[in-house]
Design a protein around this motif. Sequence first.
Motif, PDB file in Angstrom:
ATOM      1  N   MET A  76      -6.349   2.079  -8.846  1.00 50.38           N
ATOM      2  CA  MET A  76      -6.267   2.793  -7.568  1.00 50.38           C
ATOM      3  C   MET A  76      -5.222   2.165  -6.665  1.00 50.38           C
ATOM      4  N   GLN A  77      -4.577   3.008  -5.890  1.00 52.28           N
ATOM      5  CA  GLN A  77      -3.740   2.565  -4.789  1.00 52.28           C
ATOM      6  C   GLN A  77      -4.380   3.141  -3.538  1.00 52.28           C
ATOM      7  N   LEU A  78      -4.907   2.263  -2.701  1.00 56.12           N
ATOM      8  CA  LEU A  78      -5.642   2.684  -1.517  1.00 56.12           C
ATOM      9  C   LEU A  78      -4.965   2.161  -0.255  1.00 56.12           C
ATOM     10  N   GLN A  79      -4.899   3.002   0.748  1.00 59.18           N
ATOM     11  CA  GLN A  79      -4.357   2.638   2.053  1.00 59.18           C
ATOM     12  C   GLN A  79      -5.484   2.813   3.058  1.00 59.18           C
ATOM     13  N   LEU A  80      -5.832   1.741   3.770  1.00 57.03           N
ATOM     14  CA  LEU A  80      -6.846   1.815   4.811  1.00 57.03           C
ATOM     15  C   LEU A  80      -6.154   1.722   6.158  1.00 57.03           C
ATOM     16  N   ASN A  81      -6.362   2.736   6.979  1.00 63.76           N
ATOM     17  CA  ASN A  81      -5.825   2.734   8.338  1.00 63.76           C
ATOM     18  C   ASN A  81      -6.993   2.667   9.313  1.00 63.76           C
ATOM     19  N   VAL A  82      -6.904   1.725  10.251  1.00 66.62           N
ATOM     20  CA  VAL A  82      -7.931   1.588  11.277  1.00 66.62           C
ATOM     21  C   VAL A  82      -7.242   1.618  12.629  1.00 66.62           C
ATOM     22  N   MET A  83      -7.678   2.566  13.474  1.00 68.16           N
ATOM     23  CA  MET A  83      -7.126   2.636  14.821  1.00 68.16           C
ATOM     24  C   MET A  83      -8.183   3.213  15.761  1.00 68.16           C
ATOM     25  N   ASP A  84      -8.405   2.516  16.869  1.00 67.99           N
ATOM     26  CA  ASP A  84      -9.404   2.924  17.866  1.00 67.99           C
ATOM     27  C   ASP A  84     -10.782   3.115  17.228  1.00 67.99           C
ATOM     28  N   GLY A  85     -11.120   2.233  16.303  1.00 69.76           N
ATOM     29  CA  GLY A  85     -12.428   2.275  15.657  1.00 69.76           C
ATOM     30  C   GLY A  85     -12.567   3.323  14.569  1.00 69.76           C
ATOM     31  N   GLU A  86     -11.552   4.112  14.324  1.00 73.70           N
ATOM     32  CA  GLU A  86     -11.605   5.131  13.278  1.00 73.70           C
ATOM     33  C   GLU A  86     -10.977   4.605  12.006  1.00 73.70           C
ATOM     34  N   TRP A  87     -11.725   4.696  10.910  1.00 72.86           N
ATOM     35  CA  TRP A  87     -11.287   4.214   9.606  1.00 72.86           C
ATOM     36  C   TRP A  87     -10.956   5.412   8.720  1.00 72.86           C
ATOM     37  N   THR A  88      -9.800   5.356   8.080  1.00 76.89           N
ATOM     38  CA  THR A  88      -9.426   6.378   7.112  1.00 76.89           C
ATOM     39  C   THR A  88      -8.933   5.672   5.850  1.00 76.89           C
ATOM     40  N   LEU A  89      -9.547   6.000   4.720  1.00 72.94           N
ATOM     41  CA  LEU A  89      -9.153   5.444   3.435  1.00 72.94           C
ATOM     42  C   LEU A  89      -8.440   6.542   2.655  1.00 72.94           C
ATOM     43  N   ILE A  90      -7.198   6.249   2.258  1.00 67.34           N
ATOM     44  CA  ILE A  90      -6.364   7.242   1.603  1.00 67.34           C
ATOM     45  C   ILE A  90      -6.090   6.798   0.168  1.00 67.34           C
ATOM     46  N   GLY A  91      -6.330   7.706  -0.770  1.00 65.38           N
ATOM     47  CA  GLY A  91      -6.042   7.447  -2.174  1.00 65.38           C
ATOM     48  C   GLY A  91      -4.897   8.330  -2.635  1.00 65.38           C
ATOM     49  N   ASN A  92      -4.673   8.372  -3.941  1.00 61.94           N
ATOM     50  CA  ASN A  92      -3.580   9.175  -4.488  1.00 61.94           C
ATOM     51  C   ASN A  92      -3.791  10.676  -4.329  1.00 61.94           C
ATOM     52  N   HIS A  93      -5.057  11.131  -4.381  1.00 66.26           N
ATOM     53  CA  HIS A  93      -5.313  12.564  -4.401  1.00 66.26           C
ATOM     54  C   HIS A  93      -6.241  13.041  -3.294  1.00 66.26           C
ATOM     55  N   ALA A  94      -6.728  12.121  -2.481  1.00 68.16           N
ATOM     56  CA  ALA A  94      -7.684  12.509  -1.436  1.00 68.16           C
ATOM     57  C   ALA A  94      -7.728  11.427  -0.369  1.00 68.16           C
ATOM     58  N   GLN A  95      -8.466  11.719   0.692  1.00 72.58           N
ATOM     59  CA  GLN A  95      -8.704  10.712   1.714  1.00 72.58           C
ATOM     60  C   GLN A  95     -10.122  10.869   2.236  1.00 72.58           C
ATOM     61  N   ALA A  96     -10.617   9.811   2.849  1.00 71.69           N
ATOM     62  CA  ALA A  96     -11.992   9.811   3.344  1.00 71.69           C
ATOM     63  C   ALA A  96     -12.039   9.168   4.719  1.00 71.69           C
ATOM     64  N   VAL A  97     -12.761   9.797   5.619  1.00 71.87           N
ATOM     65  CA  VAL A  97     -13.029   9.196   6.918  1.00 71.87           C
ATOM     66  C   VAL A  97     -14.271   8.332   6.731  1.00 71.87           C
TER      67      VAL A  97
END
Length: 176
Positions: free
Chosen positions: A148-169
């Motif tokens: 997996m290649q995962l990108q986690l973005n956190v800003m103002d308490g909101e977490w978003t995990l992004i993968g190759n084919h989807a993303q999840a809040v």
Amino acid sequence: MALKATIYKAELNIANMDVHQYADFQLTMALHPSETIERLMVRILAYARYADEALEFTKDLFETDEPALWEKDLTGQLVKWIEVGSPDEDKVKKASARCKQVAVITYGSAVDEWYKRNSKLKTLKNVEMWKLSTATTEAIQALCERTMQLQLNVMDGEWTLIGNHAQAVIEWEQLQ
């Protein structure tokens, strides 16, 4: 003959603007035959919440006296103890006496009942408890691949995990 664990690898890039943490981590995890993809992905989120180069995945399903993750200092002393799921109350109490920081990342429909039943955990000052929503654990399973290649973005308490084919809040609720 016993079934063997399946190896998963993840490149986790964290961009946490709330605490100014920007880092890349190469993770290797063993999926125990009795473990679900849901739990594997929750372990990755637990790692991301407490991300540190010294944080390690353990053999928690093979060794019942180990957590899902731990961090040791240079002398080998435990510093962080991180459980995933709904651990035994006594195990968390012992960890609390041995470590500076203990965390429990819970998920699933039985969390509220488990938390009520283990009321002594509320008295432990160095224990954090986090609950992941059902929507989160369902969404993160879609991100799982053997590599997996995962990108986690956190800003103002909101977490978003992004993968190759989807993303999840990612929805966290702090229980303690």
